[in-house]
Write an enzyme that holds these catalytic residues in place. Structure first.
Site, PDB file in Angstrom:
ATOM      1  N   GLU A  79       0.860  -1.195   0.000  1.00  0.00           N
ATOM      2  CA  GLU A  79       0.000   0.000   0.000  1.00  0.00           C
ATOM      3  C   GLU A  79       0.885   1.230   0.000  1.00  0.00           C
ATOM      4  O   GLU A  79       0.395   2.350   0.020  1.00  0.00           O
ATOM      5  CB  GLU A  79      -1.031  -0.033   1.129  1.00  0.00           C
ATOM      6  N   CYS A 111      -3.472  -4.183   3.819  1.00  0.00           N
ATOM      7  CA  CYS A 111      -2.554  -5.236   4.295  1.00  0.00           C
ATOM      8  C   CYS A 111      -2.857  -6.601   3.684  1.00  0.00           C
ATOM      9  O   CYS A 111      -2.242  -7.604   4.058  1.00  0.00           O
ATOM     10  CB  CYS A 111      -2.615  -5.314   5.811  1.00  0.00           C
ATOM     11  N   HIS A 233      -2.539 -11.474  10.813  1.00  0.00           N
ATOM     12  CA  HIS A 233      -2.000 -10.165  10.416  1.00  0.00           C
ATOM     13  C   HIS A 233      -1.788  -9.395  11.724  1.00  0.00           C
ATOM     14  O   HIS A 233      -2.693  -9.318  12.557  1.00  0.00           O
ATOM     15  CB  HIS A 233      -3.002  -9.427   9.519  1.00  0.00           C
TER      16      HIS A 233
HETATM   17  N1  CAA Z   1      -0.492  -0.341  31.137  1.00  0.00           N
HETATM   18  C1  CAA Z   1      -0.903  -1.434  30.456  1.00  0.00           C
HETATM   19  N2  CAA Z   1      -1.837  -1.365  29.436  1.00  0.00           N
HETATM   20  C2  CAA Z   1      -2.325  -0.153  29.129  1.00  0.00           C
HETATM   21  C3  CAA Z   1      -1.931   1.015  29.797  1.00  0.00           C
HETATM   22  C4  CAA Z   1      -0.966   0.890  30.855  1.00  0.00           C
HETATM   23  N3  CAA Z   1      -0.553   1.947  31.550  1.00  0.00           N
HETATM   24  N4  CAA Z   1      -2.585   2.050  29.259  1.00  0.00           N
HETATM   25  C5  CAA Z   1      -3.376   1.548  28.288  1.00  0.00           C
HETATM   26  N5  CAA Z   1      -3.209   0.219  28.197  1.00  0.00           N
HETATM   27  C6  CAA Z   1      -3.859  -0.722  27.282  1.00  0.00           C
HETATM   28  C7  CAA Z   1      -5.322  -0.427  27.087  1.00  0.00           C
HETATM   29  O1  CAA Z   1      -6.105  -0.958  28.153  1.00  0.00           O
HETATM   30  C8  CAA Z   1      -5.569  -1.125  25.766  1.00  0.00           C
HETATM   31  O2  CAA Z   1      -5.659  -2.512  25.989  1.00  0.00           O
HETATM   32  P1  CAA Z   1      -6.988  -3.307  25.529  1.00  0.00           P
HETATM   33  O3  CAA Z   1      -7.060  -3.083  24.059  1.00  0.00           O
HETATM   34  O4  CAA Z   1      -6.731  -4.714  25.934  1.00  0.00           O
HETATM   35  O5  CAA Z   1      -8.148  -2.664  26.215  1.00  0.00           O
HETATM   36  C9  CAA Z   1      -4.253  -0.904  25.010  1.00  0.00           C
HETATM   37  O6  CAA Z   1      -3.289  -0.551  26.000  1.00  0.00           O
HETATM   38  C10 CAA Z   1      -4.337   0.221  23.992  1.00  0.00           C
HETATM   39  O7  CAA Z   1      -4.821   1.342  24.641  1.00  0.00           O
HETATM   40  P2  CAA Z   1      -5.906   2.288  23.945  1.00  0.00           P
HETATM   41  O8  CAA Z   1      -6.997   1.457  23.343  1.00  0.00           O
HETATM   42  O9  CAA Z   1      -6.275   3.349  24.885  1.00  0.00           O
HETATM   43  O10 CAA Z   1      -4.976   2.871  22.770  1.00  0.00           O
HETATM   44  P3  CAA Z   1      -5.250   4.028  21.772  1.00  0.00           P
HETATM   45  O11 CAA Z   1      -6.635   4.522  21.849  1.00  0.00           O
HETATM   46  O12 CAA Z   1      -4.159   5.011  21.994  1.00  0.00           O
HETATM   47  O13 CAA Z   1      -5.057   3.345  20.330  1.00  0.00           O
HETATM   48  C11 CAA Z   1      -4.927   1.843  18.507  1.00  0.00           C
HETATM   49  C12 CAA Z   1      -4.709   2.018  20.031  1.00  0.00           C
HETATM   50  C13 CAA Z   1      -6.411   1.964  18.197  1.00  0.00           C
HETATM   51  C14 CAA Z   1      -4.463   0.447  18.119  1.00  0.00           C
HETATM   52  C15 CAA Z   1      -4.107   2.921  17.743  1.00  0.00           C
HETATM   53  O14 CAA Z   1      -2.746   2.733  17.982  1.00  0.00           O
HETATM   54  C16 CAA Z   1      -4.358   2.919  16.248  1.00  0.00           C
HETATM   55  O15 CAA Z   1      -5.297   3.546  15.759  1.00  0.00           O
HETATM   56  N6  CAA Z   1      -3.500   2.181  15.448  1.00  0.00           N
HETATM   57  C17 CAA Z   1      -3.646   2.101  13.991  1.00  0.00           C
HETATM   58  C18 CAA Z   1      -4.834   1.240  13.559  1.00  0.00           C
HETATM   59  C19 CAA Z   1      -4.638  -0.231  13.773  1.00  0.00           C
HETATM   60  O16 CAA Z   1      -3.539  -0.734  13.949  1.00  0.00           O
HETATM   61  N7  CAA Z   1      -5.759  -0.985  13.738  1.00  0.00           N
HETATM   62  C20 CAA Z   1      -5.702  -2.409  13.850  1.00  0.00           C
HETATM   63  C21 CAA Z   1      -6.786  -3.106  13.065  1.00  0.00           C
HETATM   64  S1  CAA Z   1      -6.799  -2.556  11.362  1.00  0.00           S
HETATM   65  C22 CAA Z   1      -5.562  -3.459  10.580  1.00  0.00           C
HETATM   66  O17 CAA Z   1      -5.136  -4.467  11.081  1.00  0.00           O
HETATM   67  C23 CAA Z   1      -5.012  -2.972   9.288  1.00  0.00           C
HETATM   68  C24 CAA Z   1      -3.729  -2.287   9.554  1.00  0.00           C
HETATM   69  O18 CAA Z   1      -2.649  -2.913   9.518  1.00  0.00           O
HETATM   70  C25 CAA Z   1      -3.767  -0.873   9.868  1.00  0.00           C
END
Ligand code: CAA
Length: 390
Positions: A79, A111, A233
Site C-alpha cells: 500500500e 494489508c 496479520h
Molecule cells: N499499562 C498497560 N496497558 C495499558 C496502559 C498501561 N498503563 N494504558 C493503556 N493500556 C492498554 C489499554 O487498556 C488497551 O488494551 P486493551 O485493548 O486490551 O483494552 C491498550 O493498551 C491500547 O490502549 P488504547 O486502546 O487506549 O490505545 P489508543 O486509543 O491510543 O489506540 C490503537 C490504540 C487503536 C491500536 C491505535 O494505535 C491505532 O489507531 N492504530 C492504527 C490502527 C490499527 O492498527 N488498527 C488495527 C486493526 S486494522 C488493521 O489491522 C489494518 C492495519 O494494519 C492498519
C-alpha cells in the site's frame, strides 16, 4: 499437485527505536506500549530505503541461479507504492537481475495485497507447474508523529518464493474470504500518512476473523483442534490475541493453551519491527517457524489475513518434511541484532525527511545505509537505485 512456500525471507531497515523511549517522549506510560499494544521496538526507515529497496533486499538472500531461471511472475503487494503507474515489481525484477520474460505487477488492498499475490501465484503455478513465483510484501506504516497510531508504525519487507513441491509449507486448497466496503483505515492519494478510525478498525478486524473462521469451519468441518498454530496479520502484537480470545472458550484446555502459546511465539519478530502492513502476517509466520523449536512436519498452520477497507481471508498450510533446514533463521536473527538504536529525536528527523517532488536532483551517500540495495538519489523525477554488489 502440492503448491506453496519454497523459500521465505525478510528485511528490516538498520535503525529502530525503543518503545519505552517513545512512550516517555509522548508522555505515556511505557506499559501501554509494551503490554497494552505489545510492541518493544519499532523499525525506523532511512530515506534510502523505500518499498522497492526493502523488497529487493528481502528477496536477494533467497534467489539462486535455478530460481532465476524459473521465476516468471513477480507480484509486489504494497500500500506504499512509489508510483501511481509503474509496479514496484518491475524495479525489483531489474535490481535482482531476473530474466525479462517475466510478468511483473503490483497488487493493492491495504494489508491484504500479499495474500492476493500468493493466491494469484498459486493459480499461475497450477497452470504452469515448472514456474516459480516471487511474491513481495513491502510497506512503510506511517500515521504521523504523536498520533494514536504512531505506536503501530513500522517498516520492512517479506519475500516468498512459491513453487510446486515446496520445501517449507504447502498451501492447502480450502480458504474463505470476504469483502465489505468500510472506512476503517485508508490513505488518500494526496497523503503520506494513513487515516484511521482506530477502535472501529480493531472491531472490524475481530469481526472479519469470526466471519471467515466460521465460514471455514462450515466449508471444511475442521475445528481449532486441527491446528498447531494460527498466525494473524499483526498491526501490533495484541491484535491477533484480541481476535482469538472470544473463541478460546469453545476449545479444550489443551488446544487453547497450544494456540495461545504458539500465538505468542508468532509475534517474536513483529514485536521488534512493528507493522509492515501487507508483510505483517508473513513476518508472524516466519517468527513462528524460526522460533518454535517443537513444530513438526505435517502440522497445520492457519493464516488470517486482514486488509482494511476491507478484505479478510482465512487459509492454511501444512509444514513439509525438513522445512527447518530451508529457513534462514541465523541471518534473520543477525539482521535484527545488528540494527542500530536511534533516539526519538533522530527518528523524528528521519520521519520528516522528504524526497524532492519538483524534479530537482538529490544524491544519497551509500555509507549511511548498510543495506546491499538502496536508493542512491532522484534525478528528473526518477528514483535511482544501486545494488552495492553489482
Ligand atoms: N499499562 C498497560 N496497558 C495499558 C496502559 C498501561 N498503563 N494504558 C493503556 N493500556 C492498554 C489499554 O487498556 C488497551 O488494551 P486493551 O485493548 O486490551 O483494552 C491498550 O493498551 C491500547 O490502549 P488504547 O486502546 O487506549 O490505545 P489508543 O486509543 O491510543 O489506540 C490503537 C490504540 C487503536 C491500536 C491505535 O494505535 C491505532 O489507531 N492504530 C492504527 C490502527 C490499527 O492498527 N488498527 C488495527 C486493526 S486494522 C488493521 O489491522 C489494518 C492495519 O494494519 C492498519
Amino acid at each position: 499437485m502440492k503448491i506453496g512456500i519454497d523459500k521465505i525471507g525478510f528485511f528490516a531497515p538498520h535503525m529502530y527505536i525503543d518503545m519505552v523511549n517513545l512512550a516517555e517522549a509522548r508522555g505515556d506510560d511505557p506499559l501501554k506500549y509494551t503490554k497494552g499494544i505489545g510492541q518493544d521496538e519499532m523499525a525506523v526507515n532511512p530515506v534510502t530505503q523505500d518499498t522497492v529497496t526493502m523488497a529487493a533486499n528481502a528477496a536477494l538472500q533467497l534467489i539462486d541461479e535455478t530460481d532465476r531461471e524459473k521465476i516468471d511472475f513477480v507480484i509486489f503487494g504494497t500500500e506504499t507504492g512509489i508510483d501511481h503507474s509503474k509496479a514496484g515489481a518491475v524495479y525489483v525484477n531489474s535490481l535482482l537481475g531476473l530474466k525479462k520474460n517475466v510478468r511483473a505487477i503490483e497488487t493493492k488492498q491495504a494489508c491484504y495485497g500479499a495474500t492476493a499475490a500468493i493466491q494469484l501465484g498459486r493459480g499461475h503455478i497450477a497452470l504452469n507447474p515448472d514456474s516459480k513465483v516471487l511474491v513481495l510484501a513491502s510497506d512503510i506504516a506511517r500515521y504521523g508523529l504523536a498520533t494514536p497510531g504512531e505506536v503501530t508504525q513500522g517498516a520492512g519487507a517479506v519475500a516468498i518464493l512459491l513453487s510446486k513441491d515446496p520445501k517449507i509449507m504447502t498451501i492447502e486448497q480450502e480458504s474463505t474470504y470476504q469483502t465489505d466496503d468500510i472506512m476503517d483505515f485508508w490513505r488518500p492519494v494526496y497523503s503520506d500518512v494513513a487515516i484511521v478510525d482506530g477502535k472501529y478498525s480493531n472491531d472490524k478486524y475481530i469481526e472479519f476473523f469470526a466471519d471467515v473462521w466460521s465460514a471455514y469451519k462450515e466449508k471444511t468441518n475442521r475445528d481449532f483442534s486441527d491446528f498447531e498454530a494460527i498466525c494473524f496479520h499483526l498491526p501490533y502484537t495484541r491484535m491477533g490475541e484480541k481476535a482469538l480470545k472470544p473463541h478460546l472458550e469453545s476449545m479444550s484446555e489443551d488446544v487453547a493453551s497450544r494456540l495461545e502459546s504458539n500465538y505468542k511465539i508468532s509475534t517474536t519478530y513483529n514485536r521488534l519491527v512493528g507493522n509492515i502492513y501487507t508483510g505483517s502476517l508473513y513476518l508472524s509466520l516466519l517468527s513462528l517457524l524460526e522460533n518454535q523449536t517443537d513444530l513438526k512436519a505435517g502440522a497445520r498452520i492457519g493464516l488470517y489475513s486482514y486488509g482494511s477497507g476491507s478484505v479478510g481471508e482465512f487459509f492454511t498450510g501444512i509444514l513439509e518434511e525438513g522445512f527447518r533446514e530451508h529457513l534462514n533463521t541465523a541471518n534473520h536473527k543477525e539482521l535484527l541484532a545488528n540494527r542500530k538504536e536511534v533516539t526519538v529525536a533522530e527518528y523524528e528527523t528521519e520521519f520528516l525527511k522528504e524526497l524532492p517532488t519538483d524534479g530537482s536532483s538529490i544524491e544519497y551517500d551509500e555509507e549511511s545505509d548498510p543495506a546491499t540495495i538502496y536508493l542512491s538519489g532522484i534525478k528528473d523525477h526518477m528514483r535511482q537505485y544501486k545494488n552495492k554488489k553489482s
